[in-house]
Design an enzyme around this catalytic site. Structure first.
Site, short mmCIF file in Angstrom:
data_model
loop_
_atom_site.label_atom_id
_atom_site.label_comp_id
_atom_site.label_asym_id
_atom_site.label_seq_id
_atom_site.Cartn_x
_atom_site.Cartn_y
_atom_site.Cartn_z
N HIS A 17 0.67 -1.16 -0.03
CA HIS A 17 -0.17 0.11 0.02
C HIS A 17 0.98 1.29 -0.01
O HIS A 17 0.75 2.10 -0.85
CB HIS A 17 -0.95 -0.06 1.17
N GLU A 18 1.77 1.22 0.92
CA GLU A 18 2.60 2.38 1.04
C GLU A 18 3.74 2.83 -0.20
O GLU A 18 3.94 3.68 -0.62
CB GLU A 18 3.31 2.62 2.18
N HIS A 21 1.74 4.88 -2.80
CA HIS A 21 1.71 6.11 -2.55
C HIS A 21 3.27 6.63 -2.91
O HIS A 21 3.21 7.50 -3.57
CB HIS A 21 1.73 6.33 -0.93
#
Length: 283
Positions: A17-18, A21
């Protein structure tokens, strides 16, 4: 062990997920100051190309710290700050995290189909024959080869049958070897026409259901249900489905040892009916 696996799985999801980003921010030329997996005091920390990478001891989350995320940030006026980007670039950076998780899940799903199938380690035995297959099989037939290929397990037997053409099967019947020609027109009748002899060996254990809670495992052999000995999967299932109480006592053989365990009965997820413990047969 279960909680450790859960934390590792959560850590992987957070990392994916990170990373989504992070990569989108870098792609849109937004400065990144920190990339952290986990919270709290860092166990590992290093700086590369102006980004501080961290591994926190509390492995339950993570974050990407970009330049100028807030108006009062000292770097808010920098050329590569997040706050100076147009709304659609901010939206892309925010959306990149869940999108990375979605893509990762799809890749895992696709990848699961490329893994080798674990077949049973014995040759399949026919237990029940429907009338329209009685021309070919009798109960007790052991299937050895399909079109010249030696097979192990019922699934491999069915997957080895070729549609649209005749198939040659070699079986063992009452001590003799017999070759059968399964006509192409009969292939579709094969699947519903035969029932395999399935030993009462546990295959998959569904997480969260009673068998999983009692720590039953793949490969466990069920010897008896409520002190009634069982010879096959069908007999075992019948005793569980028709159990008079809210639980059953199973005699289990695991390797060279045997033990008893009390397993609660739950709702059958496939049919919506009661009397299930959350296991499937060995494949």
């Amino acid at each position: 062990m279960t909680w450790l696996i859960s934390i590792i799985a959560l850590g992987i999801l957070v990392l994916v997920h990170e990373t989504g980003h992070f990569l989108m921010a870098r792609r849109l030329k937004v400065g990144v100051e920190k990339f952290s997996i986990g919270f709290g005091k860092p166990l590992l920390r290093f700086v590369r190309k102006g980004v501080e990478y961290r591994l926190g001891w509390l492995f339950l989350g993570g974050y990407v710290k970009m330049k100028g995320e807030h108006p009062d940030d000292p770097a808010a006026d920098a050329e590569d700050s997040f706050i100076t980007r147009p709304w659609w670039k901010k939206a892309l950076i925010a959306f990149a995290g869940p999108m990375a998780n979605l893509i990762f899940g799809m890749l895992l799903f696709i990848g699961s189909f490329t893994l080798p199938i674990r077949y049973e380690d014995h040759q399949p035995v026919v237990d029940h024959v429907s009338p329209y297959m009685a021309e070919y099989f009798i109960a007790g037939d052991t299937i050895r080869t399909v079109n010249g290929q030696e097979i192990k397990g019922w699934y491999q037997f069915l997957s080895g049958i070729e549609t649209g053409k005749d198939n040659i099967l070699e079986i063992s019947r009452m001590g003799s070897s017999v070759k059968l020609l399964l006509r192409a027109s009969e292939v579709d009748s094969l699947y519903p026409g035969l029932q395999p002899r399935i030993p009462p060996v546990i295959g998959e254990v569904i997480p969260g259901l009673p068998a999983w809670q009692r720590k039953l495992r793949r490969g466990d052999l069920v010897l008896a249900v409520d002190s009634v000995r069982v010879a096959d999967w069908y007999g075992m299932r019948e005793l569980i489905v028709n159990a008079p109480g809210s639980s059953v006592c199973l005699d289990i053989q695991r390797g060279d040892s045997t033990f008893q365990t009390e397993v609660a009965l739950d709702t059958n997820l496939m049919t919506g009916a009661a009397k299930a413990i959350g296991i499937s047969h060995y494949m």
